[in-house]
Write an enzyme that holds these catalytic residues in place. Structure first.
Site, PDB file in Angstrom:
ATOM      1  N   ARG A  15     -36.332  28.954 105.532  1.00 38.11           N
ATOM      2  CA  ARG A  15     -37.596  28.222 105.564  1.00 38.11           C
ATOM      3  C   ARG A  15     -37.536  27.024 104.614  1.00 38.11           C
ATOM      4  O   ARG A  15     -36.650  26.934 103.770  1.00 38.11           O
ATOM      5  CB  ARG A  15     -38.749  29.148 105.173  1.00 38.11           C
ATOM      6  CG  ARG A  15     -39.075  30.214 106.198  1.00 38.11           C
ATOM      7  CD  ARG A  15     -40.098  31.199 105.684  1.00 38.11           C
ATOM      8  NE  ARG A  15     -39.565  32.045 104.608  1.00 38.11           N
ATOM      9  CZ  ARG A  15     -40.280  32.958 103.955  1.00 38.11           C
ATOM     10  NH1 ARG A  15     -41.565  33.114 104.241  1.00 38.11           N
ATOM     11  NH2 ARG A  15     -39.718  33.698 103.013  1.00 38.11           N
ATOM     12  N   LYS A  75     -39.853  30.303  98.494  1.00 35.42           N
ATOM     13  CA  LYS A  75     -39.647  31.516  97.703  1.00 35.42           C
ATOM     14  C   LYS A  75     -39.654  31.221  96.212  1.00 35.42           C
ATOM     15  O   LYS A  75     -39.522  30.079  95.784  1.00 35.42           O
ATOM     16  CB  LYS A  75     -38.328  32.194  98.092  1.00 35.42           C
ATOM     17  CG  LYS A  75     -38.367  32.859  99.450  1.00 35.42           C
ATOM     18  CD  LYS A  75     -39.505  33.865  99.579  1.00 35.42           C
ATOM     19  CE  LYS A  75     -39.320  35.101  98.723  1.00 35.42           C
ATOM     20  NZ  LYS A  75     -40.442  36.054  98.840  1.00 35.42           N
ATOM     21  N   TYR A  94     -44.411  30.666  96.633  1.00 33.55           N
ATOM     22  CA  TYR A  94     -44.627  32.094  96.395  1.00 33.55           C
ATOM     23  C   TYR A  94     -43.938  32.463  95.088  1.00 33.55           C
ATOM     24  O   TYR A  94     -42.794  32.052  94.839  1.00 33.55           O
ATOM     25  CB  TYR A  94     -44.026  32.938  97.522  1.00 33.55           C
ATOM     26  CG  TYR A  94     -44.797  32.891  98.817  1.00 33.55           C
ATOM     27  CD1 TYR A  94     -46.098  33.371  98.897  1.00 33.55           C
ATOM     28  CD2 TYR A  94     -44.216  32.379  99.979  1.00 33.55           C
ATOM     29  CE1 TYR A  94     -46.816  33.331 100.087  1.00 33.55           C
ATOM     30  CE2 TYR A  94     -44.920  32.331 101.173  1.00 33.55           C
ATOM     31  CZ  TYR A  94     -46.218  32.810 101.222  1.00 33.55           C
ATOM     32  OH  TYR A  94     -46.919  32.773 102.397  1.00 33.55           O
ATOM     33  N   HIS A  96     -44.802  35.985  93.279  1.00 31.77           N
ATOM     34  CA  HIS A  96     -44.711  37.456  93.183  1.00 31.77           C
ATOM     35  C   HIS A  96     -44.210  37.858  91.799  1.00 31.77           C
ATOM     36  O   HIS A  96     -43.183  38.521  91.641  1.00 31.77           O
ATOM     37  CB  HIS A  96     -43.799  38.004  94.283  1.00 31.77           C
ATOM     38  CG  HIS A  96     -44.272  37.703  95.674  1.00 31.77           C
ATOM     39  ND1 HIS A  96     -45.420  38.231  96.200  1.00 31.77           N
ATOM     40  CD2 HIS A  96     -43.745  36.897  96.640  1.00 31.77           C
ATOM     41  CE1 HIS A  96     -45.593  37.787  97.439  1.00 31.77           C
ATOM     42  NE2 HIS A  96     -44.602  36.977  97.721  1.00 31.77           N
ATOM     43  N   GLU A 118     -49.541  33.244  96.899  1.00 35.47           N
ATOM     44  CA  GLU A 118     -50.090  34.574  97.234  1.00 35.47           C
ATOM     45  C   GLU A 118     -51.368  34.936  96.495  1.00 35.47           C
ATOM     46  O   GLU A 118     -51.990  35.954  96.812  1.00 35.47           O
ATOM     47  CB  GLU A 118     -49.029  35.663  97.012  1.00 35.47           C
ATOM     48  CG  GLU A 118     -48.721  35.995  95.563  1.00 35.47           C
ATOM     49  CD  GLU A 118     -47.635  35.130  94.982  1.00 35.47           C
ATOM     50  OE1 GLU A 118     -47.170  35.444  93.867  1.00 35.47           O
ATOM     51  OE2 GLU A 118     -47.231  34.117  95.623  1.00 35.47           O
ATOM     52  N   ASP A 198     -55.741  53.967 105.685  1.00 36.79           N
ATOM     53  CA  ASP A 198     -56.326  53.005 104.752  1.00 36.79           C
ATOM     54  C   ASP A 198     -57.490  53.684 104.031  1.00 36.79           C
ATOM     55  O   ASP A 198     -58.018  54.694 104.505  1.00 36.79           O
ATOM     56  CB  ASP A 198     -56.816  51.756 105.497  1.00 36.79           C
ATOM     57  CG  ASP A 198     -57.023  50.564 104.573  1.00 36.79           C
ATOM     58  OD1 ASP A 198     -56.125  49.714 104.507  1.00 36.79           O
ATOM     59  OD2 ASP A 198     -58.081  50.494 103.916  1.00 36.79           O
ATOM     60  N   LEU A 240     -51.304  45.918  99.762  1.00 38.67           N
ATOM     61  CA  LEU A 240     -51.322  44.757  98.880  1.00 38.67           C
ATOM     62  C   LEU A 240     -52.452  44.872  97.875  1.00 38.67           C
ATOM     63  O   LEU A 240     -53.601  45.141  98.233  1.00 38.67           O
ATOM     64  CB  LEU A 240     -51.508  43.466  99.689  1.00 38.67           C
ATOM     65  CG  LEU A 240     -51.711  42.192  98.855  1.00 38.67           C
ATOM     66  CD1 LEU A 240     -50.418  41.814  98.138  1.00 38.67           C
ATOM     67  CD2 LEU A 240     -52.214  41.042  99.711  1.00 38.67           C
ATOM     68  N   VAL A 267     -42.877  46.329 103.583  1.00 34.34           N
ATOM     69  CA  VAL A 267     -43.293  44.927 103.554  1.00 34.34           C
ATOM     70  C   VAL A 267     -43.848  44.557 102.180  1.00 34.34           C
ATOM     71  O   VAL A 267     -43.901  43.380 101.824  1.00 34.34           O
ATOM     72  CB  VAL A 267     -44.323  44.650 104.666  1.00 34.34           C
ATOM     73  CG1 VAL A 267     -44.689  43.172 104.720  1.00 34.34           C
ATOM     74  CG2 VAL A 267     -43.786  45.089 106.027  1.00 34.34           C
ATOM     75  N   ALA A 268     -44.226  45.556 101.393  1.00 36.64           N
ATOM     76  CA  ALA A 268     -44.777  45.324 100.052  1.00 36.64           C
ATOM     77  C   ALA A 268     -43.703  45.146  98.987  1.00 36.64           C
ATOM     78  O   ALA A 268     -44.016  45.079  97.801  1.00 36.64           O
ATOM     79  CB  ALA A 268     -45.697  46.486  99.668  1.00 36.64           C
ATOM     80  N   ILE A 269     -42.443  45.044  99.389  1.00 42.03           N
ATOM     81  CA  ILE A 269     -41.347  45.018  98.421  1.00 42.03           C
ATOM     82  C   ILE A 269     -41.408  43.805  97.492  1.00 42.03           C
ATOM     83  O   ILE A 269     -40.959  43.870  96.337  1.00 42.03           O
ATOM     84  CB  ILE A 269     -39.975  45.086  99.147  1.00 42.03           C
ATOM     85  CG1 ILE A 269     -38.827  45.354  98.150  1.00 42.03           C
ATOM     86  CG2 ILE A 269     -39.732  43.837  99.965  1.00 42.03           C
ATOM     87  CD1 ILE A 269     -38.920  46.655  97.407  1.00 42.03           C
ATOM     88  N   ASP A 270     -41.985  42.678  97.947  1.00 43.15           N
ATOM     89  CA  ASP A 270     -42.124  41.513  97.069  1.00 43.15           C
ATOM     90  C   ASP A 270     -42.955  41.838  95.833  1.00 43.15           C
ATOM     91  O   ASP A 270     -42.804  41.202  94.786  1.00 43.15           O
ATOM     92  CB  ASP A 270     -42.778  40.343  97.813  1.00 43.15           C
ATOM     93  CG  ASP A 270     -41.788  39.582  98.680  1.00 43.15           C
ATOM     94  OD1 ASP A 270     -40.681  39.307  98.198  1.00 43.15           O
ATOM     95  OD2 ASP A 270     -42.110  39.273  99.832  1.00 43.15           O
ATOM     96  N   LYS A 279     -36.103  49.704  96.809  1.00 43.62           N
ATOM     97  CA  LYS A 279     -35.429  48.742  95.942  1.00 43.62           C
ATOM     98  C   LYS A 279     -35.107  47.517  96.789  1.00 43.62           C
ATOM     99  O   LYS A 279     -34.797  47.643  97.984  1.00 43.62           O
ATOM    100  CB  LYS A 279     -34.163  49.335  95.324  1.00 43.62           C
ATOM    101  CG  LYS A 279     -33.161  49.881  96.319  1.00 43.62           C
ATOM    102  CD  LYS A 279     -32.013  50.610  95.618  1.00 43.62           C
ATOM    103  CE  LYS A 279     -31.027  51.180  96.645  1.00 43.62           C
ATOM    104  NZ  LYS A 279     -29.955  51.960  96.002  1.00 43.62           N
ATOM    105  N   VAL A 298     -36.173  44.196 102.610  1.00 43.78           N
ATOM    106  CA  VAL A 298     -35.786  42.793 102.441  1.00 43.78           C
ATOM    107  C   VAL A 298     -36.962  42.007 101.854  1.00 43.78           C
ATOM    108  O   VAL A 298     -38.079  42.066 102.375  1.00 43.78           O
ATOM    109  CB  VAL A 298     -35.337  42.185 103.779  1.00 43.78           C
ATOM    110  CG1 VAL A 298     -35.073  40.691 103.632  1.00 43.78           C
ATOM    111  CG2 VAL A 298     -34.087  42.895 104.287  1.00 43.78           C
TER     112      VAL A 298
END
Length: 372
Positions: A15, A75, A94, A96, A118, A198, A240, A267-270, A279, A298
């Site tokens: 990107r 990033k 971003y 994080h 974010e 949720d 999140l 998807v919350a790994i960031d 990890k 990832v």
């Protein structure tokens, strides 16, 4: 203002901070845009495209970081990048920060003004610059999950949609925000059995009313998470807490109850990940197996579909980039409380409370540092 767009250096990150149409908009407003050579080549954007839009194409990132008043990226800066940041230089990307003390220290030491996509908000308390990538990541999570369930990838060999006479796979989605809803839409679309978990009952009620018997909704208690995860073929972590580290909702003990070869996509790994066993991984080596379960963690998932992601992100960020360039960072931040919420680091001070708490750093309110 001189605005710099370096080529992303994170593993397989294709990107780009500004696409040519965004460059043209900024040039029209009277700003100078410097773009690093081949910054957009991974998504089919050439130096000639940037030249046509009015950018100045430069060979080295060092030149961009030295001359630009504002750096626009995708990033979080990598170690070789935050060492090039200048005092009072604006960084818009971003970040994080919450799980990344090394980056936080690097940004503080640089003396830059770091604004995080974010944590920028809108008038409804939503996160408009996270939303487009959350949509991409949510949809991608099911595509990725289906792939890693294949036997060659270490998975159990389950086809999420099943076939006539064979039951469909079960997808459990933790979180009913933008990521979760987009994951749910894709999972329903391929014919999987879908459970959405949720804590916000009105959201569960809305989904139940809209999707009816095509999904199951459940309240996010420890008991429900354990029960549904243990029978899942694929679990998507879509939780999140803005600016803060993600809560660890799925424990190692829960994984032991899953069928070997089941899969997790975090998807919350960031923000540190929502599985105890998570990890960070890369696109080069995206998965690992722990407790017999395939993990995909990832940290820059949307780069797998980088062209779609880059244009979607630019649609959301461009108005804020224009405001920062036209007004200067101080006026733009003080006039727009939503943009002010994005300020995470200001000349060595952490100005995002959630990140400061997780990092164990002193928190200084953003308004105070600007007025002070």
């Amino acid at each position: 203002m001189i605005i710099g767009v370096p080529k992303e250096v994170k593993n397989q990150e294709y990107r780009v901070g500004l696409v040519p149409s965004a460059v043209r908009e900024l040039v029209t407003h009277g700003h100078k845009v410097m773009v690093q050579h081949d910054a957009g080549i991974g998504i089919g954007i050439t130096d000639a495209d940037y030249d046509k839009a009015g950018a100045v194409v430069t060979r080295s990132p060092e030149e961009i970081f030295k001359k630009a008043e504002m750096i626009v990226k995708v990033k979080e800066p990598q170690p070789e990048e935050y060492k090039m940041l200048q005092e009072e230089q604006v960084l818009f990307t971003y970040l994080h920060l919450a799980p990344d003390s090394k980056q936080a220290a690097g940004l503080k030491a640089s003396g830059c003004i770091a604004i995080a996509y974010e944590t920028v908000t809108d008038n409804y308390g939503k996160l408009p610059l996270l939303a487009p990538m959350s949509e991409v990541a949510g949809r991608l999570s099911i595509q990725v999950g289906a792939h890693i369930l294949e036997k060659k990838q270490g998975g159990s060999g389950v086809l999420l949609g099943g076939v006539p006479g064979v039951v469909a796979g079960t997808v459990v989605i933790l979180g009913a925000g933008i990521v979760g809803i987009n994951a749910m839409m894709m999972a329903v679309g391929v014919g999987a059995r879908v459970i959405v978990i949720d804590k916000y009952i009105p959201k569960l009620r809305e989904l139940d009313f809209t999707y009816g018997s095509r999904i199951t909704t459940a309240y996010a208690s420890v008991d429900n998470i354990e029960r549904y995860v243990s029978h899942a073929d694929l679990v998507v972590g879509a939780v999140l807490l803005p600016g803060a580290a993600a809560p660890k909702l799925v424990t190692k003990a829960m994984l032991r109850k899953m069928r070997p070869g089941s899969a997790l996509v975090d998807v919350a790994i960031d923000q540190g990940g929502c599985f105890e066993t998570s990890k960070p991984t890369t696109h080069d080596e995206p998965t690992y197996i722990e407790e017999g379960v395939v993990h995909y963690c990832v940290t820059n998932m949307p780069s797998a579909v980088a062209r779609t992601s880059a244009f979607a992100l630019n649609n959301a960020t461009l108005p804020f980039v224009v405001a920062l360039a036209n007004k200067g960072y101080k006026t733009a931040l003080l006039e727009d409380n939503n943009l002010l919420n994005g300020l995470n680091v200001f000349k060595g001070q952490i100005t995002c409370e959630a990140a400061a708490n997780d990092l164990g750093c002193r928190y200084t309110p953003a308004f105070d540092v600007l007025k002070g």
